[in-house]
Write a protein that holds these residues in place. Sequence first.
Motif, PDB file in Angstrom:
ATOM      1  N   LEU A  49     -12.707  15.863   3.318  1.00  0.00           N
ATOM      2  CA  LEU A  49     -12.465  16.976   2.403  1.00  0.00           C
ATOM      3  C   LEU A  49     -10.989  17.370   2.335  1.00  0.00           C
ATOM      4  O   LEU A  49     -10.594  18.110   1.426  1.00  0.00           O
ATOM      5  CB  LEU A  49     -13.292  18.196   2.830  1.00  0.00           C
ATOM      6  N   MET A  50     -10.185  16.881   3.259  1.00  0.00           N
ATOM      7  CA  MET A  50      -8.784  17.309   3.289  1.00  0.00           C
ATOM      8  C   MET A  50      -8.032  16.963   2.005  1.00  0.00           C
ATOM      9  O   MET A  50      -7.304  17.806   1.471  1.00  0.00           O
ATOM     10  CB  MET A  50      -8.096  16.752   4.535  1.00  0.00           C
ATOM     11  N   PRO A  51      -8.155  15.737   1.444  1.00  0.00           N
ATOM     12  CA  PRO A  51      -7.490  15.473   0.166  1.00  0.00           C
ATOM     13  C   PRO A  51      -8.035  16.322  -0.973  1.00  0.00           C
ATOM     14  O   PRO A  51      -7.315  16.649  -1.918  1.00  0.00           O
ATOM     15  CB  PRO A  51      -7.762  13.988  -0.089  1.00  0.00           C
ATOM     16  N   VAL A  52      -9.321  16.671  -0.900  1.00  0.00           N
ATOM     17  CA  VAL A  52      -9.903  17.541  -1.921  1.00  0.00           C
ATOM     18  C   VAL A  52      -9.216  18.893  -1.907  1.00  0.00           C
ATOM     19  O   VAL A  52      -8.791  19.416  -2.946  1.00  0.00           O
ATOM     20  CB  VAL A  52     -11.422  17.713  -1.688  1.00  0.00           C
ATOM     21  N   PHE A  53      -9.093  19.471  -0.728  1.00  0.00           N
ATOM     22  CA  PHE A  53      -8.429  20.766  -0.626  1.00  0.00           C
ATOM     23  C   PHE A  53      -6.952  20.662  -0.994  1.00  0.00           C
ATOM     24  O   PHE A  53      -6.387  21.589  -1.577  1.00  0.00           O
ATOM     25  CB  PHE A  53      -8.584  21.324   0.785  1.00  0.00           C
ATOM     26  N   GLY A  54      -6.329  19.529  -0.648  1.00  0.00           N
ATOM     27  CA  GLY A  54      -4.932  19.343  -1.033  1.00  0.00           C
ATOM     28  C   GLY A  54      -4.759  19.368  -2.534  1.00  0.00           C
ATOM     29  O   GLY A  54      -3.817  19.975  -3.054  1.00  0.00           O
ATOM     30  N   LEU A  92      -6.810  20.847  -4.759  1.00  0.00           N
ATOM     31  CA  LEU A  92      -7.097  22.191  -5.265  1.00  0.00           C
ATOM     32  C   LEU A  92      -5.961  23.164  -4.946  1.00  0.00           C
ATOM     33  O   LEU A  92      -5.584  23.984  -5.788  1.00  0.00           O
ATOM     34  CB  LEU A  92      -8.411  22.692  -4.662  1.00  0.00           C
ATOM     35  N   LEU A  93      -5.410  23.060  -3.743  1.00  0.00           N
ATOM     36  CA  LEU A  93      -4.315  23.956  -3.359  1.00  0.00           C
ATOM     37  C   LEU A  93      -3.071  23.699  -4.208  1.00  0.00           C
ATOM     38  O   LEU A  93      -2.356  24.636  -4.589  1.00  0.00           O
ATOM     39  CB  LEU A  93      -3.985  23.775  -1.875  1.00  0.00           C
ATOM     40  N   PHE A 133      -1.468  26.784  -6.280  1.00  0.00           N
ATOM     41  CA  PHE A 133      -0.195  27.348  -5.830  1.00  0.00           C
ATOM     42  C   PHE A 133       1.035  26.634  -6.383  1.00  0.00           C
ATOM     43  O   PHE A 133       2.117  27.210  -6.424  1.00  0.00           O
ATOM     44  CB  PHE A 133      -0.131  27.330  -4.296  1.00  0.00           C
ATOM     45  N   LEU A 134       0.868  25.381  -6.827  1.00  0.00           N
ATOM     46  CA  LEU A 134       2.011  24.630  -7.333  1.00  0.00           C
ATOM     47  C   LEU A 134       1.884  24.318  -8.817  1.00  0.00           C
ATOM     48  O   LEU A 134       2.741  23.639  -9.373  1.00  0.00           O
ATOM     49  CB  LEU A 134       2.168  23.320  -6.541  1.00  0.00           C
ATOM     50  N   ALA A 135       0.815  24.816  -9.436  1.00  0.00           N
ATOM     51  CA  ALA A 135       0.576  24.598 -10.864  1.00  0.00           C
ATOM     52  C   ALA A 135       0.546  23.113 -11.222  1.00  0.00           C
ATOM     53  O   ALA A 135       0.941  22.715 -12.322  1.00  0.00           O
ATOM     54  CB  ALA A 135       1.643  25.317 -11.698  1.00  0.00           C
ATOM     55  N   GLU A 136       0.081  22.284 -10.295  1.00  0.00           N
ATOM     56  CA  GLU A 136      -0.051  20.858 -10.556  1.00  0.00           C
ATOM     57  C   GLU A 136      -1.427  20.603 -11.166  1.00  0.00           C
ATOM     58  O   GLU A 136      -2.449  20.819 -10.526  1.00  0.00           O
ATOM     59  CB  GLU A 136       0.116  20.058  -9.262  1.00  0.00           C
ATOM     60  N   VAL A 137      -1.443  20.145 -12.399  1.00  0.00           N
ATOM     61  CA  VAL A 137      -2.695  19.965 -13.128  1.00  0.00           C
ATOM     62  C   VAL A 137      -3.439  18.740 -12.593  1.00  0.00           C
ATOM     63  O   VAL A 137      -2.873  17.652 -12.527  1.00  0.00           O
ATOM     64  CB  VAL A 137      -2.426  19.784 -14.637  1.00  0.00           C
ATOM     65  N   PRO A 138      -4.714  18.897 -12.189  1.00  0.00           N
ATOM     66  CA  PRO A 138      -5.486  17.740 -11.712  1.00  0.00           C
ATOM     67  C   PRO A 138      -5.692  16.709 -12.814  1.00  0.00           C
ATOM     68  O   PRO A 138      -5.815  17.050 -13.987  1.00  0.00           O
ATOM     69  CB  PRO A 138      -6.822  18.362 -11.277  1.00  0.00           C
ATOM     70  N   TYR A 155      -8.424  10.978 -12.040  1.00  0.00           N
ATOM     71  CA  TYR A 155      -8.707  10.327 -10.761  1.00  0.00           C
ATOM     72  C   TYR A 155      -9.012  11.353  -9.672  1.00  0.00           C
ATOM     73  O   TYR A 155      -9.741  11.040  -8.714  1.00  0.00           O
ATOM     74  CB  TYR A 155      -7.542   9.422 -10.351  1.00  0.00           C
ATOM     75  N   HIS A 156      -8.469  12.573  -9.797  1.00  0.00           N
ATOM     76  CA  HIS A 156      -8.804  13.617  -8.833  1.00  0.00           C
ATOM     77  C   HIS A 156     -10.304  13.925  -8.888  1.00  0.00           C
ATOM     78  O   HIS A 156     -10.973  14.017  -7.853  1.00  0.00           O
ATOM     79  CB  HIS A 156      -8.013  14.898  -9.122  1.00  0.00           C
ATOM     80  N   PHE A 157     -10.802  14.093 -10.093  1.00  0.00           N
ATOM     81  CA  PHE A 157     -12.217  14.448 -10.241  1.00  0.00           C
ATOM     82  C   PHE A 157     -13.123  13.304  -9.809  1.00  0.00           C
ATOM     83  O   PHE A 157     -14.177  13.529  -9.205  1.00  0.00           O
ATOM     84  CB  PHE A 157     -12.499  14.851 -11.692  1.00  0.00           C
ATOM     85  N   VAL A 158     -12.720  12.061 -10.097  1.00  0.00           N
ATOM     86  CA  VAL A 158     -13.502  10.907  -9.647  1.00  0.00           C
ATOM     87  C   VAL A 158     -13.540  10.857  -8.121  1.00  0.00           C
ATOM     88  O   VAL A 158     -14.599  10.683  -7.501  1.00  0.00           O
ATOM     89  CB  VAL A 158     -12.929   9.596 -10.219  1.00  0.00           C
ATOM     90  N   GLY A 159     -12.374  11.023  -7.511  1.00  0.00           N
ATOM     91  CA  GLY A 159     -12.302  10.981  -6.053  1.00  0.00           C
ATOM     92  C   GLY A 159     -13.095  12.099  -5.404  1.00  0.00           C
ATOM     93  O   GLY A 159     -13.819  11.882  -4.422  1.00  0.00           O
TER      94      GLY A 159
END
Length: 297
Positions: free
Chosen positions: A256-261, A263-264, A268-273, A276-280
């Motif tokens: 779950l650590m990459p998942v939380f990374g 989302l965070l 907090f950094l306004a980085e749009v998913p 591949y994020h959703f697939v992972g």
Amino acid sequence: MFSRFHHPYFLLVLTSLFWSINMVLGRAIRGDVPPLSLAFWRWAIALALTLPLALPHLRTQWPLLKRGWPAIVILGLLGVGGYNTLAYVALQYTAATNAVLLNSFIPIATITLSWAFLKKHLRGIEWLGVMMSLVGVITIVARGKLSTLAGLAPNIGDLWMLGAVFVWAFYTIGLQWRPAGVDPMLLLAALISVGLLALTPAYAWEIAQGRLIHVTPASLAVIAYTGIFPGFLGYIFYNRAVGEVGASKASLFIHLMPVFGTLLSAVFLAEVPHGYHFVGIALIFVGIYLTTAIKFR
């Protein structure tokens, strides 16, 4: 709401969140807080929080601690003195991406060691869940492209992180030998004390090398966070959950650590998913579900 804190899987989710933030902060603060200093003060804070809850049990449970001292020493050296120290050293030399990817092999290492030393086996569907979660992690880290993995050149930091992975795997399976009947707070205090004793000469050596903490509000806040959340609360939650669901299933929640990374970073950094994020993330959650929820005859 509070009843959820009795559920081992919820505790493991919180632990993964605490450790995800810890990994990012450990990398971000590397210039101001040397790794051995961060490890030492993390556990000093955690011990200060634990002692008031542990000392009332010391007199009545001291005989249990004495009988279980070999396991306490080994677990303290591995879980407190070893894993986080190695991880913080690794983050001095390697990117957080590399560290998260290598950290994701903890479930595989734990399952392998459980098979080798405890003769414990996963069923086929559970292995499928583990591998699906691992593929999900790789999908996120590689940004959906295998060529990204080829660009992650190994370095000395990756070797430190790989060592940390196996130290944590040994700690996880070793929790089954913790002395029975000892209050969790007293046990945690004992483990932290062992780890701090091992860290003290290493911390003194780091100071002698002229590597000192650059005291700023940010560095102090990071040190406080590592002591309170991944150190104090994280270990309480993880130790309890391992006792209830076993080493192999508990270690899977590291994925779950990459998942939380992700989302965070979005919050907090306004980085749009990206896709591949959703697939992972989907693969990770399906893998965890297969391994922990489905019951087959």
